[in-house]
Design an enzyme around this catalytic site. Structure first.
Site, PDB file in Angstrom:
ATOM      1  N   ASP A  55       0.788  -0.976   0.126  1.00 35.44           N
ATOM      2  CA  ASP A  55      -0.031  -0.074   0.570  1.00 35.44           C
ATOM      3  C   ASP A  55       0.987   1.056   0.164  1.00 35.44           C
ATOM      4  O   ASP A  55       0.149   2.595  -0.801  1.00 35.44           O
ATOM      5  CB  ASP A  55      -0.417   0.316   1.382  1.00 35.44           C
ATOM      6  N   ASN A  97      -5.436  -1.689  -4.697  1.00 35.47           N
ATOM      7  CA  ASN A  97      -7.073  -2.083  -3.725  1.00 35.47           C
ATOM      8  C   ASN A  97      -6.637  -1.185  -2.094  1.00 35.47           C
ATOM      9  O   ASN A  97      -6.941  -1.275  -1.168  1.00 35.47           O
ATOM     10  CB  ASN A  97      -7.017  -3.334  -3.211  1.00 35.47           C
ATOM     11  N   GLU A 327     -11.572  -3.578   1.907  1.00 37.19           N
ATOM     12  CA  GLU A 327     -10.767  -5.126   0.451  1.00 37.19           C
ATOM     13  C   GLU A 327     -11.591  -5.487   0.179  1.00 37.19           C
ATOM     14  O   GLU A 327     -12.199  -6.510  -0.876  1.00 37.19           O
ATOM     15  CB  GLU A 327      -9.670  -5.228   0.665  1.00 37.19           C
ATOM     16  N   HIS A 379      -5.690  -9.126   2.837  1.00 37.98           N
ATOM     17  CA  HIS A 379      -4.980  -9.188   4.374  1.00 37.98           C
ATOM     18  C   HIS A 379      -5.157  -9.627   5.611  1.00 37.98           C
ATOM     19  O   HIS A 379      -4.504 -10.428   6.843  1.00 37.98           O
ATOM     20  CB  HIS A 379      -3.179  -8.272   4.747  1.00 37.98           C
ATOM     21  N   LYS A 405       0.435  -6.369   1.754  1.00 41.39           N
ATOM     22  CA  LYS A 405       0.192  -5.372   2.075  1.00 41.39           C
ATOM     23  C   LYS A 405       0.025  -4.412   2.484  1.00 41.39           C
ATOM     24  O   LYS A 405       0.191  -2.655   2.929  1.00 41.39           O
ATOM     25  CB  LYS A 405      -1.693  -5.176   1.667  1.00 41.39           C
TER      26      LYS A 405
END
Length: 425
Positions: A55, A97, A327, A379, A405
């Site tokens: 991320d 995402n 997510e 995650h 992530k």
């Protein structure tokens, strides 16, 4: 292990309490806020203790594409050098995402002179962003999202406007944070007000305000539902990112389920992130409260729900409707996978999640059945359900690499505590 993870990992329940010293990674929420604010500040800022994950890498890449220099001298430091304004990128910004990066940049790129498309992967394209787009329109910004989700096209004129803007933040506090962080680049003062008192995870707005002030913003909370931001711009600063409280919840869950003791190097009350409130709840295991309000610690709900499966009595999680637009639909995902561990272990009731606790599961470490846990590219589903494998035999986590992530070293952490992880096809 993270660089060469197999398609699945099977967890062997340890036969002893798990104890040791674990340093959680830096906060994803704070890292992505600080990266953006440093990019909007003229000069060079140093971020220490930062998270390096999928991320934050997506956020850093997007900033580079908009003319910001982002150097990474070590595993937990970013050096950001910026002219104080973002520049139009050559193409669309792809943010996977990453909800924080997508929402925050949708507002921030409105300060660019030019057209910017903010986009994500197929999962991000299902996550609502229309309330933020409508708020930008109120400020005179040409932002369009035909589907109500990404991609969003913003035709920026270099100004973030001024005046009053109202926002419906019932789906996500990130909409408010996005407006707040861009507001110091307005032509005049901007008042940001909620259309109602409902706001998902209000504590994250407090994180935003603290980070803004660290970079020189002047922002005043007028009441419980509005903030006044002055057009000060930002100043480069050195900023330390605290450890991730959401990641810490897995360590507190390990303590609860195995009776161990893990030294995080920081006490729960030292966190400023709202998910730290989960520590007090998990500490009550195996007698967790019968009703848990997860509205202000949303990312901790999957952790608490998995631990609750082993509780002495059922637990109802309320205030968690926003988990449906994370997510994945985390209410449905958690219920589905708990029922994979044992039929009728959980159910959805409206937007509540009921976990029908079964303390006998604590004695099922040697059972031969196999529970292959679907993680939905999420995650938090992977990391929370790994906790079930500490007490139940045969738990296999599919797509373990999705933990990259926010917690790239998650499986190495478990292995370091003495948990046996077996690669599985």
């Amino acid at each position: 292990m993270q660089n060469a993870l197999p398609p699945a990992l099977t967890i062997t329940p340890p036969d002893h309490p798990l104890s040791g010293r674990v340093s959680p990674p830096g906060s994803k929420s704070i890292t992505n806020r600080a990266l953006l604010l440093a990019a909007l500040a003229e000069g060079t800022s140093r971020l220490t203790g930062a998270l390096k994950s999928k991320d934050t890498a997506l956020m850093a890449r997007a900033l580079r594409e908009m003319g910001v220099t982002v150097d990474e001298p070590d595993a937990t430091t970013f050096l950001i050098t910026s002219p104080g304004r973002l520049q139009a990128p050559a193409g669309p910004l792809f943010l996977g995402n990453a909800g924080t990066a997508t929402r925050f940049l949708t507002a921030a790129v409105a300060t660019i002179v030019g057209t910017v498309v903010v986009d994500g992967d197929e999962d991000m394209r299902l996550r609502p962003i229309l309330p933020l787009v409508e708020a930008l329109n109120t400020l005179g910004i040409d932002a369009r999202s035909p589907s109500g989700c990404p991609p969003v096209t913003i035709h920026g004129t270099g100004s973030f406007g001024q005046g009053r803007v109202e926002i419906d933040a019932s789906l996500s506090s990130q909409y408010v944070s996005a407006l707040l962080m861009a507001a110091p680049l307005g032509e005049g003062p901007i008042e940001i007000a909620l259309t109602g008192k409902d706001i998902g995870a209000r504590g994250y707005v407090d994180l935003t305000l603290a980070a803004m002030r660290a970079f020189g913003a002047v922002v005043e909370a007028r009441d419980d539902g509005s903030w006044l931001v002055q057009p000060t711009g930002y100043k480069a600063a050195d900023f330390h990112v605290e450890p991730d409280a959401s990641a810490a919840t897995y360590l507190w869950g390990i303590e609860a389920l195995t009776g161990g003791r893990i030294d995080l190097g920081v006490s729960a009350d030292a966190f400023t992130q709202p998910d730290a409130a989960a520590k007090a709840v998990l500490a009550q295991f195996p007698n967790m409260p019968a009703v848990i309000d997860g509205s202000q610690m949303q990312d901790a709900v999957p952790t608490m729900a998995v631990v609750a499966a082993f509780n002495n009595h059922p637990v109802r999680f309320v205030g968690i409707a926003n988990l449906r637009v994370k997510e994945t639909d985390r209410i449905r995902a958690v219920a589905n996978e708990l029922n994979r561990l044992r039929p009728n272990l959980a159910r959805e009731e409206g937007d509540d999640l009921i976990v029908n606790a079964d303390p006998s599961l604590m004695q099922s470490a040697q059972r031969n059945a196999t529970s292959r846990i679907e993680t939905y590219h999420d995650h938090r589903i992977a990391m929370s359900f790994a906790l079930a494998g500490l007490k139940m035999g045969g738990v296999t986590i599919l797509d373990p690499a999705c933990t990259g992530k926010t917690y790239p070293e998650y499986w190495d952490m478990l292995a370091g505590l003495g948990v046996e992880l077996t690669p599985t096809a």
